[in-house]
Design a protein around this motif. Structure first.
Motif, PDB file in Angstrom:
ATOM      1  N   GLU A 108       0.847  -1.202   0.000  1.00 26.28           N
ATOM      2  CA  GLU A 108       0.000   0.000   0.000  1.00 26.28           C
ATOM      3  C   GLU A 108       0.883   1.253   0.000  1.00 26.28           C
ATOM      4  OE1 GLU A 108      -2.114  -3.426   1.367  1.00 26.28           O
ATOM      5  OE2 GLU A 108      -0.315  -2.545   2.242  1.00 26.28           O
ATOM      6  N   LEU A 109       1.966   1.195   0.781  1.00 32.64           N
ATOM      7  CA  LEU A 109       2.904   2.320   0.854  1.00 32.64           C
ATOM      8  C   LEU A 109       3.447   2.640  -0.532  1.00 32.64           C
ATOM      9  CD1 LEU A 109       4.894   4.205   2.503  1.00 32.64           C
ATOM     10  CD2 LEU A 109       6.453   2.272   2.531  1.00 32.64           C
ATOM     11  N   MET A 110       3.892   1.632  -1.248  1.00 33.67           N
ATOM     12  CA  MET A 110       4.505   1.848  -2.567  1.00 33.67           C
ATOM     13  C   MET A 110       3.466   2.335  -3.573  1.00 33.67           C
ATOM     14  SD  MET A 110       7.632   1.492  -2.230  1.00 33.67           S
ATOM     15  CE  MET A 110       8.183   1.474  -3.937  1.00 33.67           C
ATOM     16  N   GLU A 111       2.240   1.830  -3.445  1.00 32.15           N
ATOM     17  CA  GLU A 111       1.190   2.263  -4.386  1.00 32.15           C
ATOM     18  C   GLU A 111       0.884   3.735  -4.169  1.00 32.15           C
ATOM     19  OE1 GLU A 111      -1.909  -0.569  -3.601  1.00 32.15           O
ATOM     20  OE2 GLU A 111      -1.018  -2.046  -4.951  1.00 32.15           O
ATOM     21  N   ARG A 112       0.874   4.158  -2.918  1.00 32.65           N
ATOM     22  CA  ARG A 112       0.602   5.576  -2.638  1.00 32.65           C
ATOM     23  C   ARG A 112       1.764   6.433  -3.110  1.00 32.65           C
ATOM     24  NH1 ARG A 112      -2.364   6.929   2.793  1.00 32.65           N
ATOM     25  NH2 ARG A 112      -3.220   8.490   1.410  1.00 32.65           N
ATOM     26  N   GLY A 113       2.963   5.919  -2.926  1.00 32.96           N
ATOM     27  CA  GLY A 113       4.149   6.635  -3.398  1.00 32.96           C
ATOM     28  C   GLY A 113       4.109   6.811  -4.903  1.00 32.96           C
ATOM     29  N   TYR A 114       3.711   5.748  -5.589  1.00 36.28           N
ATOM     30  CA  TYR A 114       3.632   5.775  -7.057  1.00 36.28           C
ATOM     31  C   TYR A 114       2.617   6.811  -7.515  1.00 36.28           C
ATOM     32  CZ  TYR A 114       3.262   3.912 -11.805  1.00 36.28           C
ATOM     33  OH  TYR A 114       3.258   3.772 -13.163  1.00 36.28           O
ATOM     34  N   ASP A 115       1.472   6.883  -6.794  1.00 32.76           N
ATOM     35  CA  ASP A 115       0.419   7.849  -7.159  1.00 32.76           C
ATOM     36  C   ASP A 115       0.901   9.279  -6.989  1.00 32.76           C
ATOM     37  OD1 ASP A 115      -2.311   5.842  -5.807  1.00 32.76           O
ATOM     38  OD2 ASP A 115      -1.404   5.938  -7.815  1.00 32.76           O
ATOM     39  N   VAL A 116       1.512   9.578  -5.850  1.00 34.39           N
ATOM     40  CA  VAL A 116       1.923  10.982  -5.600  1.00 34.39           C
ATOM     41  C   VAL A 116       3.114  11.374  -6.469  1.00 34.39           C
ATOM     42  CG1 VAL A 116       1.040  11.060  -3.241  1.00 34.39           C
ATOM     43  CG2 VAL A 116       3.421  10.481  -3.616  1.00 34.39           C
ATOM     44  N   ALA A 117       3.943  10.391  -6.841  1.00 34.81           N
ATOM     45  CA  ALA A 117       5.122  10.701  -7.653  1.00 34.81           C
ATOM     46  C   ALA A 117       4.698  11.270  -9.006  1.00 34.81           C
ATOM     47  CB  ALA A 117       5.961   9.451  -7.853  1.00 34.81           C
ATOM     48  N   LYS A 118       3.542  10.829  -9.492  1.00 32.94           N
ATOM     49  CA  LYS A 118       3.079  11.293 -10.804  1.00 32.94           C
ATOM     50  C   LYS A 118       2.460  12.687 -10.722  1.00 32.94           C
ATOM     51  CE  LYS A 118       0.810   7.414 -11.539  1.00 32.94           C
ATOM     52  NZ  LYS A 118      -0.136   6.492 -12.176  1.00 32.94           N
TER      53      LYS A 118
END
Lengths: 770, 62
Positions: A151-161
Motif C-alpha cells: 500500500e505504501l509503494m502504491e501511494r508513493g507511485y500515485d503521488v510521484a506522478k
C-alpha cells in the motif's frame, strides 16, 4: 522512477529496503553502518522503481557526512518520491526531519514504521488525521513483518506522478517576512523554499554555495535581530519546527497509560553499560563467544567425565565429540569436516597409488593441493560460528553499547566511541571497516583508526590463531585453544588502543570529538537476516578458497619442489628448492622474533607463510598445510604424531631438528601469531587503506607503522617469553618513550629544536673539516 | 608421463591462469576484492564507484 528512503537512524530504512528489493543488506544497530547509499529495484508496480537507501540522519543540516550525502542526493538527483520512514514509537523526534523534508518540492509519503511495536505497546495513531495535518500521504507499516508495504509503494507511485509544492511552518511564523525576502532572492534556484529556510538558519553549506545571497540577506537579518534582543534565527527555526510538531501531534497520538519505571532495555543497560562492570562484562561475553567456538573442553568439565566417554574410542565417530573433554560446537563441526576431508584425501591417494600414478603427482594432489586447501577449509565451521555470534551481538543492539562504554573510558586518551565502531567492524573484515571511518569527521582520528583496524583480527586471520593455538593445546597439551585464541584477540585490541593513544598524543594529536549516539532498544535478531549473512559469508569463503588459496597452494608446491636449475625435488630434498632459498635468505630478519635462524633448516616455512599471508591471510595456514606434510615425510615420524594437524607436525619436526622440546617453541608460536595479526593486512585491505587515507605520505607511513608495530610486539613476546628478565628492559625503554612524549606535550622538550641543533652541529663539523 | 599425470598438470596450469586472469579482469573493471560479498556490505557503492563510472561513461558513449 526513483524513490529515496530517508529517515532517522534505526527507523528501519534498511529493513524496508530489504523488504522492497529482496537483497540482503546488512542491518546494523548503530549509526554509520550504512554510510553510503544503496540501490535496488521494486518490481511490483506498473513500472519498476529504483529504491535508494540513504544513510540515517536527524536533519538535513551538514553536521555529519551522512547528512551531507542525503542532502546532496535529494537536492541534486531529484528523486520522484521521498519515502520518509518514521519510527512511530518515537514520533516527535522523528518528525523533526519530516518538517525539513516537507520543505522540498518533492512528493513525500510518510511511512510510520514499527506499527507492530506501537500496537504491542497499546498506543494508537490516528493516521488519517495525521495525513490531513501534514497534507501528505501517511501509511502505517511494519518493515520487519513486511506489512503495509504494498500500500505504501502504491501511494508513493500515485503521488510521484502528481508532483508537490513544498511547505514550511516557518512561512507562517514571526520570521515569515524575512523568509519571503529570501525566497525572492532564490527565484532562479530550484527548491527555493528549502534553500531559504537553510539560509535563515545560516547553514554552512548554504552560505558557502550561495555567498552572494548570504551577503544580500545579511543586513535584513541584522536589522531583524536589532529589533529583537538576543534573537537567534537557527534556534528560532528549530523552535518553530517543534511547536509545529507538537501542534500536529496533539489528538493524533494516544499513548496508553504506563506505570512509571524502566523498560526492559533500560534495565539491561543498567548492567551492561555499568560504569565499572561494563568492560569486564564485555570481555566475558567475548570469551564465551570464543569458548563456544574454539574450546576442546566445553565448560571445562572434561576432568569430571569418564575415560573414553566422550572420545568414543574404537567407533567410527572416534574423537568427533572431543577427547578428554566435550568439544564445543565449533570444534565438533570442524572435526566433522576434517573427518570428511581426510577420508576424501585418503581415498584419492589410495586410488592414485593403486593406479600407479607417479609419486610427484600423488604428492602434488594430496599433500600440495588438498593439504593446503583443506587446511583452510577445515576452519570454515568455526569462522561461520564466530561470525554468527558477532552478528547476534550486533543485531541485538549490544555492540552499540560496547562503543558507548569504551568511549567513557578512552575519551581521556583522545579516543571517541565513534572510532570504536569501525574497529569492531574489523572483526568481520577490514575493508568495510576502513570505509566506515568516513563517519569520523576529524581527519587525524580517521587516519589513526584506519591504521589500527587490521589489529582487530578479521575472519581471514582466524585459521592462523586457531591452527597454532590448537597445535599447542591439542598437539602438545599446552594451554587451552580457546584461551590462547581469546588472549590473542584481546592482545590485538590492546595493541590497537595503545597505538591510537600514542598516535593521538604524538604525530596525530587531537582531542576526542563529541560522541552522540542513539542506543537502540534490544531485540531478538531476525533468524532470516542472520542466515542470509552466514550464507553470504560461506559463499565468499568457499569462492576465495577455490580461487586465491588454490592457486597459492599450487604455486607454493611448485616452487617448493623445484630447484633453481629446474630439477624436480622430492619431499626430503625440499630445503634445496626455490622457495626454501628465498625463505632462508629472509629468515635472519626474523631471528629477533623467534622464527628466524634459530629454527634450523625448516624455519623458513614460517617466513614463507608470513609472506604468502600478504595475498590472503588464509594462505598462512594453506602454506603450512602444503609444506608441513612434505617436510614430515622426510622425517621418521614417531607414533605420537599420528592424526595431528600440519602445524603440530611442523612444530614437532622443527623441535626434533634443533634438539629442543615443543614447549620451548611456545614463545615463538605466540610471536608468530602476533606478527601475522598485526603486520600488513591482505592486499584488498591495503588497497582500501590507500584509497581512504588523505595522502600518499600518510599511506606510506601506515605501511611503516604496520611493519614496525608487528615487529616490535612480536619481538617483545618472543624475548620476554624466552627470557623473562628482558621484561624489565622493555619496561624501562617504554618508560623512557612515554616520558619523552609527556614532556614534549607539556612543552618541556622541543624535539624540533633539538633536531635543528643536531643538524646545525653536523653542518658545523663538516664546515670545519673543509 | 601417464595420461592422468598430463591431465593433472594441464588442470593445474589452467586453474592458475584462469584465476589470475579473472583477478586482473576484475581489477580492470573496478570490482571489489575485499573479504565480503557486496550484498552484505553497506559500502558496496563506494567500492564500485569506479566500475559504475566506467560503465556509465561507456553507456553514454554508446
Amino acid at each position: 522512477m526513483r524513490f529515496a528512503l530517508v529517515g532517522n537512524p534505526n527507523s528501519g530504512k534498511t529493513t524496508l529496503f530489504n523488504a522492497l528489493t529482496g537483497s540482503t543488506a546488512h542491518v546494523g544497530n548503530w549509526p554509520g553502518v550504512t554510510v553510503d547509499k544503496r540501490e535496488g529495484e521494486y518490481k511490483k508496480l506498473p513500472e519498476n522503481v529504483d529504491i535508494i537507501d540513504l544513510p540515517g540522519i536527524y536533519s538535513l543540516s551538514p553536521y555529519t557526512p551522512e547528512e551531507v550525502i542525503s542532502r546532496d542526493f535529494v537536492l541534486k538527483e531529484n528523486p520522484d518520491c521521498i519515502i520518509n520512514i518514521v519510527d512511530c514509537t518515537n514520533l516527535e523526534r522523528n518528525l523533526y526531519l519530516t518538517t525539513q523534508i516537507l520543505e522540498l518540492d518533492i512528493p513525500v509519503v510518510v511511512a510510520l514504521n514499527m506499527g507492530d511495536v506501537l500496537e504491542k505497546n497499546g498506543d494508537k495513531i490516528d493516521v488519517e488525521r495525521l495525513e490531513k495535518e501534514l497534507n501528505v500521504p501517511v501509511a502505517i507499516i511494519s518493515a520487519l513483518k513486511e506489512k503495509g508495504i504494498k500500500e505504501l509503494m502504491e501511494r508513493g507511485y500515485d503521488v510521484a506522478k502528481k508532483g508537490r509544492k513544498g511547505y514550511s511552518p516557518v512561512s507562517e511564523s514571526e520570521v515569515a517576512s524575512v523568509l519571503n525576502e529570501l525566497i525572492a532572492l532564490y527565484k532562479d534556484v530550484p527548491e527555493p523554499l528549502f534553500h531559504s529556510v537553510k539560509m535563515l538558519e545560516s547553514d554552512e553549506i548554504e552560505v558557502k554555495n550561495y555567498p552572494e545571497i548570504a551577503k544580500q540577506i545579511k543586513p535584513v537579518l541584522e536589522d531583524y535581530k536589532s529589533h529583537n534582543e538576543n534573537f537567534d534565527f537557527e534556534c528560532a527555526v528549530a523552535d518553530i519546527r517543534y511547536k509545529y510538531i507538537t501542534s500536529k501531534l496533539s489528538g493524533v497520538l494516544t499513548k496508553k497509560e504506563r506505570k512509571e519505571g524502566l523498560t526492559k532495555s533500560d534495565k539491561a543497560d543498567r548492567v551492561l553499560t555499568h560504569r565499572i562492570w561494563g568492560i569486564p562484562i564485555f570481555l566475558v561475553i567475548l570469551f564465551l563467544t570464543f569458548h563456544l567456538t574454539f574450546s576442546s573442553n566445553l565448560l571445562f568439565i572434561g576432568s569430571a567425565l569418564g575415560d573414553g566417554w566422550v572420545s568414543l574410542e574404537g567407533t567410527v565417530a572416534e574423537g568427533l565429540f572431543g577427547e578428554g573433554g566435550i568439544a564445543s560446537p565449533g570444534v565438533f563441526l570442524q572435526n566433522l569436516l576434517t573427518w570428511g576431508t581426510d577420508s576424501l584425501t585418503e581415498a584419492i591417494r589410495g586410488g592414485m597409488e593403486n593406479g600407479a600414478v607417479a609419486e610427484w603427482a600423488v604428492g602434488f594432489v594430496c599433500d600440495g593441493i588438498f593439504g593446503g586447501l583443506f587446511a583452510v577449509l577445515s576452519f570454515l565451521p568455526q569462522i561461520l560460528l564466530l561470525f554468527l555470534f558477532f552478528s547476534i551481538l550486533e543485531d541485538s543492539g549490544y555492540m552499540a553499547r560496547v562503543a558507548f562504554i569504551l568511549d567513557r573510558v578512552f575519551r581521556k586518551f583522545g579516543l571517541s566511541g565513534r572510532s570504536f565502531m569501525p574497529m569492531i567492524m574489523g572483526f568481520g573484515c577490514s575493508v568495510p571497516a576502513m570505509i566506515n571511518t568516513r563517519t569520523l569527521s576529524d581527519e587525524r582520528e580517521r587516519t589513526a583508526t584506519i591504521r589500527v583496524i587490521p589489529f582487530f583480527s578479521c575472519g581471514a586471520k582466524l585459521p592462523i590463531l586457531v591452527a597454532i593455538a590448537g597445535a599447542l593445546a591439542t598437539g602438545f597439551g599446552i594451554g587451552n585453544a580457546d584461551l590462547i585464541t581469546y588472549g590473542m584477540y584481546v592482545l590485538g585490541m590492546v595493541v590497537a588502543i595503545l597505538a591510537v593513544i600514542i598516535m593521538r598524543n604524538t604525530t596525530l594529536k587531537g582531542e576526542a570529538p563529541p560522541f552522540i549516539m542513539e542506543l537502540p532498544t534490544y531485540h531478538v535478531p531476525q533468524f532470516k537476516n542472520l542466515m542470509a549473512h552466514l550464507w553470504d559469508k560461506l559463499k565468499h569463503f568457499v569462492k576465495k578458497a577455490f580461487t586465491i588459496i588454490l592457486v597459492s597452494t599450487i604455486l607454493i608446491w611448485f616452487v617448493s619442489h623445484f630447484s633453481w636449475n629446474w630439477h624436480y625435488l622430492t619431499d626430503s630434498e625440499m630445503n634445496d628448492s626455490i622457495l626454501a632459498g628465498i625463505g632462508m635468505l629472509l629468515q635472519p630478519l626474523f631471528t629477533p622474533l623467534g622464527f628466524g635462524s634459530q629454527l634450523g633448516q625448516y624455519g623458513w616455512v614460517f617466513v614463507v607463510a608470513a609472506f604468502t599471508g600478504l595475498i590472503a591471510k588464509e594462505n598462512v595456514i594453506a602454506t603450512f598445510g602444503t609444506l608441513a606434510s612434505c617436510i614430515v615425510a622426510g622425517f621418521e615420524a614417531n607414533e605420537a604424531l599420528e592424526g595431528v594437524d600440519s602445524v603440530t607436525q611442523l612444530i614437532s619436526a622443527i623441535a626434533g631438528d634443533i634438539e629442543t622440546t615443543p614447549s620451548a617453541l611456545i614463545p615463538m608460536c605466540i610471536a608468530f601469531i602476533a606478527f601475522n595479526m598485526l603486520t600488513i593486512p591482505c592486499f584488498a585491505a591495503v588497497a582500501t587503506a590507500k584509497a581512504e587515507l588523505p595522502s600518499k605520505k600518510s599511506f606510506n607511513m601506515t605501511l611503516v607503522f604496520w611493519i614496525v608495530t608487528s615487529y616490535i610486539v612480536a619481538m617483545m613476546i618472543y624475548l620476554i617469553g624466552s627470557w623473562w628478565w628482558t621484561l624489565f628492559i622493555f619496561l624501562a625503554l617504554w618508560a623512557v618513550v612515554i616520558t619523552l612524549i609527556v614532556l614534549t606535550n607539556k612543552g618541556k622538550i622541543n624535539l624540533k629544536l633539538l633536531k635543528n641543533k643536531m643538524s646545525f652541529k653536523k653542518r658545523g663539523k663538516s664546515d670545519n673539516k673543509k | 608421463m601417464k595420461p592422468i599425470e598430463i591431465v593433472i598438470v594441464v588442470l593445474a596450469v589452467a586453474i592458475v591462469l584462469s584465476v589470475i586472469i579473472s583477478i586482473i579482469v576484475s581489477k580492470i573493471k573496478g570490482k571489489p576484492s575485499c573479504c565480503s560479498d557486496c550484498k552484505s556490505c553497506p559500502h558496496c557503492k563506494a567500492c564500485n564507484r569506479e566500475a559504475i563510472t566506467k560503465t556509465a561513461t561507456k553507456k553514454n558513449k554508446d
